[in-house]
Design an enzyme around this catalytic site. Structure first.
Site, PDB file in Angstrom:
ATOM      1  N   GLY A 104      97.035  38.880  67.836  1.00  0.00           N
ATOM      2  CA  GLY A 104      96.281  39.930  68.511  1.00  0.00           C
ATOM      3  C   GLY A 104      96.949  41.293  68.406  1.00  0.00           C
ATOM      4  O   GLY A 104      97.801  41.513  67.543  1.00  0.00           O
ATOM      5  N   HIS A 124      95.597  45.982  64.498  1.00  0.00           N
ATOM      6  CA  HIS A 124      95.666  47.290  63.850  1.00  0.00           C
ATOM      7  C   HIS A 124      95.049  47.118  62.464  1.00  0.00           C
ATOM      8  O   HIS A 124      94.582  46.012  62.115  1.00  0.00           O
ATOM      9  CB  HIS A 124      97.111  47.782  63.770  1.00  0.00           C
ATOM     10  CG  HIS A 124      98.065  46.756  63.236  1.00  0.00           C
ATOM     11  ND1 HIS A 124      98.014  46.296  61.938  1.00  0.00           N
ATOM     12  CD2 HIS A 124      99.071  46.069  63.834  1.00  0.00           C
ATOM     13  CE1 HIS A 124      98.961  45.392  61.757  1.00  0.00           C
ATOM     14  NE2 HIS A 124      99.606  45.223  62.894  1.00  0.00           N
ATOM     15  N   HIS A 166      95.805  43.948  60.382  1.00  0.00           N
ATOM     16  CA  HIS A 166      95.036  42.729  60.682  1.00  0.00           C
ATOM     17  C   HIS A 166      93.612  42.845  60.124  1.00  0.00           C
ATOM     18  O   HIS A 166      93.082  41.903  59.553  1.00  0.00           O
ATOM     19  CB  HIS A 166      94.899  42.523  62.198  1.00  0.00           C
ATOM     20  CG  HIS A 166      96.183  42.277  62.908  1.00  0.00           C
ATOM     21  ND1 HIS A 166      96.771  43.214  63.727  1.00  0.00           N
ATOM     22  CD2 HIS A 166      96.997  41.200  62.934  1.00  0.00           C
ATOM     23  CE1 HIS A 166      97.876  42.712  64.234  1.00  0.00           C
ATOM     24  NE2 HIS A 166      98.049  41.505  63.766  1.00  0.00           N
ATOM     25  N   GLN A 221     107.602  30.918  69.221  1.00  0.00           N
ATOM     26  CA  GLN A 221     108.248  31.687  68.155  1.00  0.00           C
ATOM     27  C   GLN A 221     108.979  32.919  68.681  1.00  0.00           C
ATOM     28  O   GLN A 221     109.534  33.683  67.900  1.00  0.00           O
ATOM     29  CB  GLN A 221     107.249  32.057  67.068  1.00  0.00           C
ATOM     30  CG  GLN A 221     106.212  33.097  67.449  1.00  0.00           C
ATOM     31  CD  GLN A 221     105.178  33.267  66.356  1.00  0.00           C
ATOM     32  OE1 GLN A 221     104.280  32.466  66.187  1.00  0.00           O
ATOM     33  NE2 GLN A 221     105.289  34.339  65.584  1.00  0.00           N
ATOM     34  N   VAL A 251      99.955  47.115  55.090  1.00  0.00           N
ATOM     35  CA  VAL A 251      99.207  48.357  55.321  1.00  0.00           C
ATOM     36  C   VAL A 251     100.136  49.319  56.056  1.00  0.00           C
ATOM     37  O   VAL A 251     100.834  48.918  56.998  1.00  0.00           O
ATOM     38  CB  VAL A 251      97.921  48.089  56.139  1.00  0.00           C
ATOM     39  CG1 VAL A 251      97.149  49.378  56.385  1.00  0.00           C
ATOM     40  CG2 VAL A 251      97.035  47.083  55.404  1.00  0.00           C
TER      41      VAL A 251
HETATM   42  O1  PAF Z   1     102.212  36.705  61.936  1.00  0.00           O
HETATM   43  C1  PAF Z   1     101.813  36.350  63.069  1.00  0.00           C
HETATM   44  O2  PAF Z   1     101.071  37.084  63.743  1.00  0.00           O
HETATM   45  C2  PAF Z   1     102.251  35.013  63.637  1.00  0.00           C
HETATM   46  O3  PAF Z   1     103.556  34.726  63.280  1.00  0.00           O
HETATM   47  C3  PAF Z   1     101.306  33.860  63.274  1.00  0.00           C
HETATM   48  C4  PAF Z   1     101.273  33.605  61.761  1.00  0.00           C
HETATM   49  C5  PAF Z   1      99.903  34.159  63.755  1.00  0.00           C
HETATM   50  C6  PAF Z   1     101.785  32.571  63.942  1.00  0.00           C
HETATM   51  O4  PAF Z   1     101.816  32.709  65.334  1.00  0.00           O
END
Ligand code: PAF
Length: 285
Positions: A31, A34, A37, A61, A177
């Site tokens: 989420g 920008h 994405h 993570q 980007v």
């Molecule tokens: O790059 C990310 O935004 C995250 O590491 C991902 C790949 C969505 C995994 O949570």
């Protein structure tokens, strides 16, 4: 576009699209969208008739709980943005939906998880990424999945896990980007104070300096990297790492011959930014 919360709902929606003969594209995200994405979603849209964007701030993570707590969240704004670029589904599950009680299994892609980010954030970070991406691929069962080159080590790890575990999915890694001043787009950029925002483009300037040196014919890693280090010194930036490694194995290289990943991470106060370029034979950037 519909917003779905459970794996069962997602499977129903994807199953119906597949029965209509549609190719399924997946864009996993955390989420705070920008343009980076949105470019992934646009690319997915160009290749696939049914596009699922996942929005899940994956707690496993994050190695710092403060980083997790202040990670920007704006589901309503995000939903509008991804709808505007043609997503069919925004899949935004709860933590409990992704990690039900007594969740135990993890996916580890050592040794690719050990250098660079692994040294600074610990190998737990990529265990979290590899595990959640494995789960998201199994949940959505896409034909293709799209990731950004800005997270180069993550992209390499995902390519490897997909190959090693025989996932029937094509992985596409899309170009970074950048803002007009070169700063790589990141959800964390909005957390920078004004002074840090002014200094942060030095990261990409340092990378481009190395890339220019290699383009001029420099093959000695030390000499090429010195051009980048002087850009960083001028901006008063001490990186957490600034390294030239094989783009395939992430092993350090003394001579730039094949495709080489030049990667950087630096802290601006409490905000950590990363960026990279690929240099050397056959590189695109
Ligand atoms: O790059 C990310 O935004 C995250 O590491 C991902 C790949 C969505 C995994 O949570």
């Amino acid at each position: 576009m519909i917003i779905l919360r459970t794996v069962a709902e997602l499977r129903d929606a994807v199953g119906a699209a597949r029965r209509e003969g549609k190719r399924i594209g997946l864009v996993p995200t955390m989420g705070a969208f920008h343009q980076g994405h949105l470019s992934l979603v646009q690319r997915a849209r160009a290749r696939c008739a049914f596009v699922v964007v996942t929005l899940f701030v994956n707690p496993t993570q994050f190695n710092e709980s403060a980083d997790l707590a202040r990670y920007p969240r704006d589901e309503t704004g995000d939903a509008k943005l991804v709808e505007s670029v043609g997503a069919d589904v925004l899949f935004a599950p709860s933590v409990e939906e992704v990690y039900p009680r007594a969740y135990t299994t993890t996916v580890e892609v050592a040794p690719l998880a050990e250098p660079l980010e692994g040294i600074v954030r610990g190998t737990q970070h990529f265990k979290g990424v590899a595990t959640v991406v494995t789960k998201l691929l199994n949940m959505a069962q896409p034909d293709e999945a799209f990731f950004g080159q800005k997270d180069a080590q993550q992209a390499l790890i995902i390519r490897r896990l997909v190959r090693d575990l025989d996932f029937p999915v094509r992985i596409e890694v899309c170009p970074t980007v950048r803002e007009p001043d070169g700063l790589a787009m990141s959800s964390r950029n909005m957390l920078l104070d004004d002074e840090s925002r002014r200094r942060a483009p030095a990261l990409s300037r340092a990378l481009f300096a190395v890339s220019d040196a290699v383009a001029r014919g420099e093959t000695d890693t030390e000499v090429a990297m010195a051009t980048g280090r002087s850009v960083l010194a001028d901006a008063g930036i001490e990186p957490e790492y600034f390294a030239a490694v094989s783009a395939e194995t992430l092993a350090s290289v003394n001579v730039i011959e094949g495709e080489t990943l030049v990667a950087i991470a630096a802290r601006f106060g409490s905000v950590r930014l990363i960026d990279n370029v690929i240099v050397g034979a056959g590189s695109a950037s």
